[in-house]
Design a protein around this motif. Structure first.
Motif, PDB file in Angstrom:
ATOM      1  N   ARG A   1      52.332  44.256  44.223  1.00 25.43           N
ATOM      2  CA  ARG A   1      51.487  44.800  43.157  1.00 25.43           C
ATOM      3  C   ARG A   1      52.006  44.350  41.789  1.00 25.43           C
ATOM      4  N   THR A   2      53.325  44.409  41.585  1.00 30.34           N
ATOM      5  CA  THR A   2      53.899  43.955  40.316  1.00 30.34           C
ATOM      6  C   THR A   2      53.668  42.471  40.109  1.00 30.34           C
ATOM      7  N   ARG A   3      53.808  41.696  41.170  1.00 37.48           N
ATOM      8  CA  ARG A   3      53.582  40.255  41.081  1.00 37.48           C
ATOM      9  C   ARG A   3      52.128  39.941  40.750  1.00 37.48           C
ATOM     10  N   GLN A   4      51.211  40.716  41.321  1.00 36.47           N
ATOM     11  CA  GLN A   4      49.796  40.493  41.028  1.00 36.47           C
ATOM     12  C   GLN A   4      49.480  40.783  39.566  1.00 36.47           C
ATOM     13  N   ILE A   5      50.097  41.847  39.002  1.00 40.17           N
ATOM     14  CA  ILE A   5      49.855  42.177  37.599  1.00 40.17           C
ATOM     15  C   ILE A   5      50.391  41.081  36.682  1.00 40.17           C
ATOM     16  N   LYS A   6      51.529  40.501  37.041  1.00 45.49           N
ATOM     17  CA  LYS A   6      52.144  39.475  36.182  1.00 45.49           C
ATOM     18  C   LYS A   6      51.481  38.108  36.326  1.00 45.49           C
ATOM     19  N   THR A   7      51.174  37.710  37.562  1.00 47.52           N
ATOM     20  CA  THR A   7      50.691  36.351  37.814  1.00 47.52           C
ATOM     21  C   THR A   7      49.232  36.275  38.206  1.00 47.52           C
ATOM     22  N   GLY A   8      48.649  37.400  38.643  1.00 48.79           N
ATOM     23  CA  GLY A   8      47.274  37.379  39.098  1.00 48.79           C
ATOM     24  C   GLY A   8      47.130  36.928  40.536  1.00 48.79           C
ATOM     25  N   GLN A   9      48.217  36.597  41.204  1.00 50.07           N
ATOM     26  CA  GLN A   9      48.176  36.160  42.593  1.00 50.07           C
ATOM     27  C   GLN A   9      48.200  37.376  43.523  1.00 50.07           C
ATOM     28  N   LEU A  10      47.251  37.416  44.445  1.00 52.20           N
ATOM     29  CA  LEU A  10      47.115  38.532  45.370  1.00 52.20           C
ATOM     30  C   LEU A  10      47.774  38.188  46.696  1.00 52.20           C
ATOM     31  N   ARG A  11      48.712  39.020  47.102  1.00 56.54           N
ATOM     32  CA  ARG A  11      49.367  38.877  48.403  1.00 56.54           C
ATOM     33  C   ARG A  11      49.145  40.162  49.197  1.00 56.54           C
ATOM     34  N   ARG A  12      48.633  39.994  50.396  1.00 54.37           N
ATOM     35  CA  ARG A  12      48.329  41.152  51.230  1.00 54.37           C
ATOM     36  C   ARG A  12      49.603  41.685  51.874  1.00 54.37           C
ATOM     37  N   THR A  13      49.725  43.008  51.833  1.00 55.29           N
ATOM     38  CA  THR A  13      50.920  43.654  52.372  1.00 55.29           C
ATOM     39  C   THR A  13      50.733  44.099  53.811  1.00 55.29           C
ATOM     40  N   TRP A  14      49.505  44.428  54.194  1.00 50.26           N
ATOM     41  CA  TRP A  14      49.292  45.080  55.477  1.00 50.26           C
ATOM     42  C   TRP A  14      49.693  44.253  56.689  1.00 50.26           C
TER      43      TRP A  14
END
Length: 393
Positions: free
Chosen positions: A204-217
């Motif tokens: 979530r922090t990485r998505q806020i900073k870079t905009g890249q979405l990584r799925r956790t599930w």
């Protein structure tokens, strides 16, 4: 000096509204205290005249009767104090089950009433208008006498893979038994949940900073499944299962959901869900339609709009009346005495009262229990309501 004395005298006169208010309150307190003292004295005198000893010493005496359902170990020779615990746990069990089932069913019915599908909307409307206008006691009788008591006997019971059996004696389910690998498996699940949550926060922090979405599930699913499986292979099973089996005229082993509990849970869940559905519908409709249009203009799908925009705002309207329905479930659970479910009213204010004659003590204990449960639910719901309330700054 004389003017000040006259002013003070005027402030203390009966014509002053504040003085009259204080005087009326003092008179009311005196009258209530006098009535309470009279009633207490009259009660003690009547008890002494009839040779009835008051107090709670009877809780240590042996009960001498069996209870068909108990969540803790109970024998006929146990004390009335243990009967109290058994009745309390049975009341909490049926209240918790009804709150959970009624909440889920009411939520989906409330959404269905707002659906664009004509058939779904009409079915939900008929359901709500039917079940909320039938007294809950009649619904309990319907589920118990007309439905559950007409199921086949144990020898003709309906079964599912020879694991679950349904008959007029109840629903028999496999019962868990603690195994040697329980602690290791529990630690593995805890580690998997902590790592999954940490990974979610990192993504979530990485998505806020870079905009890249990584799925956790996917990673979380692998951790939650394979870590406990690995501990199972190394340390042994965490749980063994006791499967019910037909022996003689009834099933033995496993655990049973007695018909009385099933009827009470079904009736109160169905009855209360109709009221909760209307609360959900009105809460959603209270949100300004501009919120829907704003979410639609951003291109948000309807499920995300409902989950992220509409429901959070509707909760501020939903929670207060929803609290009242939860309290009604707890109070309506006392109707269990009508079909013999061993709850607080049936056991303590019924059987124990008849055996001991301690009417004041048993009724006082029963009333105190319902009061404490209701106040606890109100406290928790009010805490949550304050957390989601809008704060003006």
């Amino acid at each position: 000096m004389s003017h000040r004395r006259l002013k003070t005298k005027g402030e203390l006169s009966f014509s002053n509204p504040a003085v009259r208010a204080w005087l009326y309150q003092i008179i009311a307190i005196v009258l209530v205290a006098t009535a309470a003292i009279y009633l207490i004295h009259n009660t003690i005198t009547n008890l002494n005249n009839r040779g009835i000893t008051s107090g709670f010493a009877f809780l240590d005496r042996s009960a001498g009767f069996g209870i068909v359902q108990h969540l803790i170990d109970y024998q006929e020779g146990d004390t009335y104090g243990r009967v109290f615990v058994v009745g309390l746990l049975n009341t909490l069990l049926v209240s918790a089950l009804c709150i959970i089932f009624a909440s889920f069913l009411g939520f989906f019915l409330g959404l269905a009433r707002l659906s664009d599908n004509w058939l779904l909307r009409k079915i939900s409307t008929i359901y709500i208008e039917t079940f909320r206008n039938i007294p809950p006691l009649l619904q309990i009788f319907f589920w118990y006498f007309a439905v559950l008591r007409n199921l086949p006997g144990p020898r003709q019971a309906l079964d599912l893979f020879d694991l679950v059996f349904l008959s007029n004696r109840g629903l028999y389910l496999p019962s868990p038994i603690i195994g040697e690998g329980l602690i290791a498996t529990g630690l593995a699940i805890l580690v998997a949940l902590i790592v999954s949550y940490g990974l979610y926060r990192f993504n979530r922090t990485r998505q806020i900073k870079t905009g890249q979405l990584r799925r956790t599930w996917p990673v979380a699913l692998v951790l939650i499944v394979f870590l406990p499986l690995l501990t199972h292979l190394i340390f042994g099973a965490a749980i063994h299962w006791d499967i019910p089996a037909l022996r003689g005229f009834n099933f033995r082993g496993g655990m049973v959901l007695i018909p009385e509990l099933a009827a009470l849970t079904l009736a109160l869940s169905v009855y209360t869900s109709a009221f909760i559905a209307e609360i959900i519908r009105s809460g959603i409709q209270s949100v300004p339609f501009g919120q829907h249009e704003a979410a639609r203009s951003l291109g948000l799908p309807n499920p995300i709009t409902l989950r992220q925009v509409i429901i959070p705002q509707a909760l501020r309207v939903i929670i207060p009346p929803l609290t009242s329905q939860y309290l009604n479930i707890v109070k309506n659970s006392s109707l269990a005495a009508a079909i013999g479910y061993p709850d607080m009213v049936s056991l303590f204010a019924g059987t124990v009262l008849n055996q001991t004659g301690q009417a004041i003590e048993t009724i006082a204990i029963t009333m105190s229990v319902y009061l404490i449960i209701s106040l606890s639910i109100s406290l928790l719901m009010n805490i949550y309501n304050r957390r989601i309330a809008l704060v003006e700054r």
